[in-house]
Design a protein around this motif. Sequence first.
Motif, PDB file in Angstrom:
ATOM      1  N   GLY A 198      -2.579   3.588   4.752  1.00  0.00           N
ATOM      2  CA  GLY A 198      -1.444   3.722   5.660  1.00  0.00           C
ATOM      3  C   GLY A 198      -0.329   2.723   5.412  1.00  0.00           C
ATOM      4  O   GLY A 198       0.831   3.001   5.715  1.00  0.00           O
ATOM      5  N   GLY A 228      -3.857   9.105   1.686  1.00  0.00           N
ATOM      6  CA  GLY A 228      -4.424   8.891   3.009  1.00  0.00           C
ATOM      7  C   GLY A 228      -5.563   7.890   3.060  1.00  0.00           C
ATOM      8  O   GLY A 228      -5.410   6.783   3.584  1.00  0.00           O
ATOM      9  N   GLU A 229      -6.707   8.295   2.536  1.00  0.00           N
ATOM     10  CA  GLU A 229      -7.894   7.451   2.602  1.00  0.00           C
ATOM     11  C   GLU A 229      -8.738   7.655   1.347  1.00  0.00           C
ATOM     12  O   GLU A 229      -8.885   8.772   0.861  1.00  0.00           O
ATOM     13  CB  GLU A 229      -8.719   7.795   3.845  1.00  0.00           C
ATOM     14  CG  GLU A 229      -9.955   6.950   4.023  1.00  0.00           C
ATOM     15  CD  GLU A 229     -10.734   7.332   5.277  1.00  0.00           C
ATOM     16  OE1 GLU A 229     -10.478   6.717   6.330  1.00  0.00           O
ATOM     17  OE2 GLU A 229     -11.579   8.240   5.205  1.00  0.00           O
ATOM     18  N   ARG A 278      -8.127   2.570   3.857  1.00  0.00           N
ATOM     19  CA  ARG A 278      -6.957   3.218   4.439  1.00  0.00           C
ATOM     20  C   ARG A 278      -5.699   2.869   3.640  1.00  0.00           C
ATOM     21  O   ARG A 278      -5.477   1.717   3.291  1.00  0.00           O
ATOM     22  CB  ARG A 278      -6.782   2.784   5.894  1.00  0.00           C
ATOM     23  CG  ARG A 278      -7.885   3.283   6.832  1.00  0.00           C
ATOM     24  CD  ARG A 278      -7.705   4.766   7.127  1.00  0.00           C
ATOM     25  NE  ARG A 278      -8.749   5.296   7.972  1.00  0.00           N
ATOM     26  CZ  ARG A 278      -8.762   5.229   9.298  1.00  0.00           C
ATOM     27  NH1 ARG A 278      -7.789   4.595   9.943  1.00  0.00           N
ATOM     28  NH2 ARG A 278      -9.739   5.779   9.986  1.00  0.00           N
ATOM     29  N   HIS A 322     -14.595   3.002   3.291  1.00  0.00           N
ATOM     30  CA  HIS A 322     -13.377   3.765   3.573  1.00  0.00           C
ATOM     31  C   HIS A 322     -12.184   2.823   3.456  1.00  0.00           C
ATOM     32  O   HIS A 322     -12.135   1.777   4.116  1.00  0.00           O
ATOM     33  CB  HIS A 322     -13.425   4.355   4.987  1.00  0.00           C
ATOM     34  CG  HIS A 322     -14.534   5.338   5.187  1.00  0.00           C
ATOM     35  ND1 HIS A 322     -14.318   6.697   5.332  1.00  0.00           N
ATOM     36  CD2 HIS A 322     -15.883   5.155   5.279  1.00  0.00           C
ATOM     37  CE1 HIS A 322     -15.484   7.310   5.502  1.00  0.00           C
ATOM     38  NE2 HIS A 322     -16.450   6.397   5.486  1.00  0.00           N
ATOM     39  N   ARG A 343      -6.415  -2.008   4.828  1.00  0.00           N
ATOM     40  CA  ARG A 343      -7.461  -1.977   5.847  1.00  0.00           C
ATOM     41  C   ARG A 343      -8.648  -1.170   5.327  1.00  0.00           C
ATOM     42  O   ARG A 343      -8.474  -0.215   4.560  1.00  0.00           O
ATOM     43  CB  ARG A 343      -6.925  -1.353   7.118  1.00  0.00           C
ATOM     44  CG  ARG A 343      -5.821  -2.151   7.781  1.00  0.00           C
ATOM     45  CD  ARG A 343      -5.243  -1.383   8.950  1.00  0.00           C
ATOM     46  NE  ARG A 343      -6.293  -0.995   9.900  1.00  0.00           N
ATOM     47  CZ  ARG A 343      -6.143  -0.058  10.838  1.00  0.00           C
ATOM     48  NH1 ARG A 343      -4.994   0.615  10.922  1.00  0.00           N
ATOM     49  NH2 ARG A 343      -7.127   0.221  11.674  1.00  0.00           N
ATOM     50  N   TRP A 344      -9.854  -1.565   5.770  1.00  0.00           N
ATOM     51  CA  TRP A 344     -11.043  -0.845   5.328  1.00  0.00           C
ATOM     52  C   TRP A 344     -12.122  -0.925   6.416  1.00  0.00           C
ATOM     53  O   TRP A 344     -12.078  -1.784   7.302  1.00  0.00           O
ATOM     54  CB  TRP A 344     -11.590  -1.428   4.031  1.00  0.00           C
ATOM     55  CG  TRP A 344     -12.031  -2.869   4.109  1.00  0.00           C
ATOM     56  CD1 TRP A 344     -11.255  -3.963   3.878  1.00  0.00           C
ATOM     57  CD2 TRP A 344     -13.325  -3.356   4.480  1.00  0.00           C
ATOM     58  NE1 TRP A 344     -11.976  -5.117   4.073  1.00  0.00           N
ATOM     59  CE2 TRP A 344     -13.264  -4.774   4.430  1.00  0.00           C
ATOM     60  CE3 TRP A 344     -14.525  -2.748   4.835  1.00  0.00           C
ATOM     61  CZ2 TRP A 344     -14.364  -5.575   4.742  1.00  0.00           C
ATOM     62  CZ3 TRP A 344     -15.619  -3.538   5.136  1.00  0.00           C
ATOM     63  CH2 TRP A 344     -15.540  -4.941   5.083  1.00  0.00           C
TER      64      TRP A 344
END
Length: 479
Positions: free
Chosen positions: A459, A420-421, A457, A455, A446-447
């Motif tokens: 996805g 997930g993350e 991501r 964080h 993506r962050w």
Amino acid sequence: MHKIIPYLTGILLMFTGVSPCFAQRVEATWESLNQRGYPEWFADAKLGIFVHWGLYSVPAYAHETGYAEWFYRGLMEGDSGRVATLNNYIRLWEPLLGDQWSGRMTNVEGMTVQTPKLTDRYALFVPLWRAEHWNPDQWAELFARSGAKYVLLVTKHHDGYCLWNSRYQPNWNSMATGPRRDIVGELTRAVRRVGLKMGFYYSLTEWTNPRHIWYVDPDSTIGDYVDHYMIPQFKELVTKYQPSVIFADGEWRNTAEQFHATELIAWYYNTVGSEAIVNDRWGAGTQHGFRTPEYKAATKEVLADTQRPWAECRGMGRSFGLNRNEPLSNYMTSDSLIRHLVKLVAAGGGLTLNVGPEADGTIPLIQQERLEDLGKWMQVNGEAIYGTRPNRKMCERDSTVFYTRKGSTTYAICTRMPEGEVVLTGVEKPERGTKITLLGTGKELRWFWLGGKLHIRLGGLSAREIAALKSAWVFRIEN
């Protein structure tokens, strides 16, 4: 390993220990040796292969957590397991070797012959060590596939048996007896052909040398042995093969002065040149050499010394020489081995990983498997290991994410499969346009930055893509 984390968190200095003074002649003082420093290739390499192979590989025995290469010392002490193992070999081979190896008195041409004492019967293993399946090129190719950058061969262990044709041991070496091959020379050539650095382990002391029997003769009487045997033999070995690394050992009962350590190290550096490096085992008072913690995490003292490289030396199990008495539970799995390497490198060190071949020259399949798995992981993720230096923070609090750095790039290495993350606290706030990828996928992720944390991501990645990478997952953060 977790005990070392508090000592490293917040360390800003990165060791290089590299001096531009290699062109200068080194003098036989600790000051001159330390001013020379250490070649950068070793600090960059991170992974090397140790090879313990010799007469002790015939019995290949110790207690479950013991060192099989200390078989001779076990005979000196009357260790019941080693004595029983030796006697089993004598019973098996007595019809071919003759009564003199047994525990009986024998009569030869009317003369009573005294049976060799227990330690002398260690020589029984010489004709049994034939290395009939040894192929140095296969070894070298396996070591290269593992991702290692250097090899350390035990050229002579504490039993004094040499793996080259030493003039100082004319009847106790692998050319004159046993395999009747120049093991040092053949493996050195094979290792260099595949592009790896070649280094030698060399025991400064011996249990079998009449000039000074280590652990028996007073430590203070070692001078004659050092001056007339050890030093000329060491120079013979170095002059003939020009090793890039010297790993000295067997030093702990004597001082560096007794071994003439500064003179030998300086001579070695001046002989081999800028790529030469030595370890730190040259007797009490040694002030130079890369650190060699053995089967343990580096100490606080080692970690604080950012000017000296270090590499843990250990086997995949609990022995260096092959120990056929070891249970499978002693062996690190491929996953645990890879994760252990990650932790060492994040701490600023490296790993010299041992293989213990069979007497016939084959490397046990379990050891081959570990090396192959390590190499496959390094093929994908090696950029996060080779040439890196410690991050300002070694790892996350839960010790499932470890960090390394190379220039402006940070690597976050997860030892638990991410889902997930991924949230990181050990990195600086990324600049706008920073690119983050998971090595092995080629996909940009993506962050965002929130609450002082990065964080990431996941996805854009499928669970199958992530699971296929195995062992440890590396996020490249390119500022």
